[in-house]
Design a protein around this motif. Structure first.
Motif, mmCIF file in Angstrom:
data_model
loop_
_atom_site.group_PDB
_atom_site.id
_atom_site.type_symbol
_atom_site.label_atom_id
_atom_site.label_comp_id
_atom_site.label_asym_id
_atom_site.label_seq_id
_atom_site.Cartn_x
_atom_site.Cartn_y
_atom_site.Cartn_z
ATOM 1 N N UNK A 35 -17.119 -61.267 -72.046
ATOM 2 C CA UNK A 35 -16.853 -61.380 -72.936
ATOM 3 C C UNK A 35 -18.154 -59.909 -73.252
ATOM 4 N N UNK A 36 -17.016 -58.894 -74.002
ATOM 5 C CA UNK A 36 -17.530 -58.446 -74.723
ATOM 6 C C UNK A 36 -16.496 -57.972 -76.227
ATOM 7 N N UNK A 37 -16.287 -58.817 -76.276
ATOM 8 C CA UNK A 37 -15.312 -59.186 -77.700
ATOM 9 C C UNK A 37 -16.595 -59.744 -78.685
ATOM 10 N N UNK A 38 -16.181 -59.387 -79.810
ATOM 11 C CA UNK A 38 -17.188 -59.214 -81.159
ATOM 12 C C UNK A 38 -16.735 -60.285 -81.565
ATOM 13 N N UNK A 39 -16.791 -61.936 -82.317
ATOM 14 C CA UNK A 39 -16.118 -62.985 -82.291
ATOM 15 C C UNK A 39 -16.272 -64.455 -81.410
ATOM 16 N N UNK A 40 -15.943 -63.709 -80.091
ATOM 17 C CA UNK A 40 -15.283 -64.716 -78.722
ATOM 18 C C UNK A 40 -16.627 -65.048 -78.362
ATOM 19 N N UNK A 41 -16.396 -65.944 -77.233
ATOM 20 C CA UNK A 41 -17.539 -66.863 -77.268
ATOM 21 C C UNK A 41 -17.071 -67.526 -75.689
ATOM 22 N N UNK A 51 -12.728 -69.169 -80.062
ATOM 23 C CA UNK A 51 -12.142 -67.479 -80.190
ATOM 24 C C UNK A 51 -12.476 -67.728 -81.762
ATOM 25 N N UNK A 52 -12.841 -69.278 -82.501
ATOM 26 C CA UNK A 52 -12.773 -69.418 -84.156
ATOM 27 C C UNK A 52 -13.244 -67.860 -84.639
ATOM 28 N N UNK A 53 -14.744 -67.496 -84.411
ATOM 29 C CA UNK A 53 -14.925 -66.863 -84.943
ATOM 30 C C UNK A 53 -13.742 -65.196 -85.033
ATOM 31 N N UNK A 54 -13.317 -64.953 -83.929
ATOM 32 C CA UNK A 54 -12.216 -64.316 -83.703
ATOM 33 C C UNK A 54 -11.098 -64.168 -84.608
ATOM 34 N N UNK A 55 -10.516 -65.657 -84.809
ATOM 35 C CA UNK A 55 -9.710 -65.544 -85.455
ATOM 36 C C UNK A 55 -10.006 -65.530 -87.222
ATOM 37 N N UNK A 56 -10.969 -65.845 -87.340
ATOM 38 C CA UNK A 56 -11.359 -65.891 -88.630
ATOM 39 C C UNK A 56 -11.477 -64.646 -89.313
ATOM 40 N N UNK A 57 -11.846 -63.239 -88.486
ATOM 41 C CA UNK A 57 -12.265 -62.410 -88.691
ATOM 42 C C UNK A 57 -10.579 -61.153 -89.014
ATOM 43 N N UNK A 58 -9.491 -62.218 -88.507
ATOM 44 C CA UNK A 58 -8.021 -62.152 -88.982
ATOM 45 C C UNK A 58 -7.200 -61.678 -89.648
#
Length: 345
Positions: free
Chosen positions: A51-57, A337-344
């Motif tokens: 992945x290249x998306x910030x906050x996604x692992x 995607x916990x960090x990805x969700x939190x950022x939104x």
């Protein structure tokens, strides 16, 4: 003069045969080289998701030891564990969110090839059994696995029906996509089934519905059509009939498969042919969360984590299977995607 002509004819025949032979040898050589290059590319370095998306692992949740595992589908159980099944052996696994695996249903227990899976409100697991993983033997059955592990047939599936994905609605009705008849079917608790919605054609090809999910916020079914690359939302009327149809996503050059929703109503789905897992947010934002999967056929969401099957079925095709092996070991991966969700939020 006649002798000269006969000799000349023989020379011409030899010349022509030589040209034909050279042509045949060249064609065989080209085909052989092409086959080698294709096989070498398919059996080259194993692809790992990224992945290249910030906050996604993205990482491997579990490796499946059986070289016939072919994990085609998975679902989340009422106990919070992940349940997945083999398309070639009929074995089902129970996997904890930490990746600890145990066999839930053994091979040769009455299920031949696991496709769609869904838990009913009473805790029973319903499975689409494709019977055999040979793609030339297209058939399907519905099986019910009671909480005590007892397996029984459910409903009646005709030879014309090839079921794929399953989902329950809160009222206890079971819905299934039928890739052969291009429809969504519905089954009552006693196994009576009928056509619920016919998926519309997009262009000249018949619809091929695959992924299926229940959208609680809109009391609707989400249906992925792999043939046209379309996701439909079909509302359920108070009478239980299909209502308003909304096209949420359309990308005709891609094949879609697994489908689910997160807690916010965002749609998460697999783009099977390109090996990607994508998210379509309620505001219309589209994001490729991770890529490089090996034919991701299904997804399930729980607590900020997306579980993905790497089906990798290319070697199941007739003839091709003699030349190409799957990318062992088979795996089920997880996208955090916990960090990805939190950022939104």
């Amino acid at each position: 003069m006649a002798g000269f002509q006969t000799k000349h004819n023989r020379q011409m025949r030899r010349f022509n045969l030589g040209v034909i032979g050279l042509f045949v040898v060249s064609i065989v050589a080209i085909c052989g080289l092409s086959a080698y290059l294709v096989i070498n590319s398919l059996q080259g370095e194993r692809r790992e998701p990224k992945t290249n998306i910030l906050g996604v692992k993205v990482d491997t949740l579990v490796e499946l030891e059986d070289d016939k595992a072919y994990p085609e589908s998975l679902t989340i159980g009422p106990d919070g564990n992940i349940y997945a099944g083999s398309f070639c052996t009929g074995e089902l696994w129970r996997i904890t969110p930490d990746g600890e695996l145990e066999i839930f249903i053994k091979k040769d227990s009455g299920i031949g090839a696991v496709s769609g899976m869904a838990f009913s409100p009473d805790g029973s697991l319903y499975v689409v059994d494709r019977v055999d993983c040979d793609p030339r033997k297209s058939t399907s059955k519905l099986k019910k696995i009671a909480p005590d592990g007892t397996i029984s047939d459910f409903g009646k599936v005709t030879d014309d029906e090839i079921l794929n994905s399953l989902v329950f609605t809160p009222d206890g009705l079971l819905y299934a996509t039928d890739t052969q008849l291009s429809e969504v079917r519905v089954y009552t608790p006693d196994g009576q089934g009928q056509t619920w919605w016919e998926v519309p054609e997009q262009g000249t090809d018949d619809a091929r519905p695959t992924g299926l999910a229940y959208d609680e916020a809109n009391n609707a079914l989400l249906v992925a059509d792999s043939s046209s690359g379309t996701i439909f939302r079909v509302s359920i009327t108070p009478e239980g009939e299909p209502g308003e149809v909304t096209e949420l996503y359309h990308q005709s050059q891609h094949e879609l498969d697994g489908l689910t929703l997160d807690n916010s109503g965002n749609v998460i789905f697999t783009i099977y042919d390109s090996g990607e897992v994508a998210m379509l947010e309620t505001n219309g934002t589209f994001t490729i969360l991770a890529e490089n999967f090996r034919e991701p056929s299904d997804v399930a969401y729980q607590d900020g984590r997306i579980y993905v099957t790497n089906f990798d079925p290319v070697s199941l095709a007739p003839v091709v299977g003699l030349l190409i092996d799957p990318s062992l070991p088979f795996t089920i991966d997880v996208i955090d995607i916990t960090e990805f969700e939190a950022a939104r939020q």
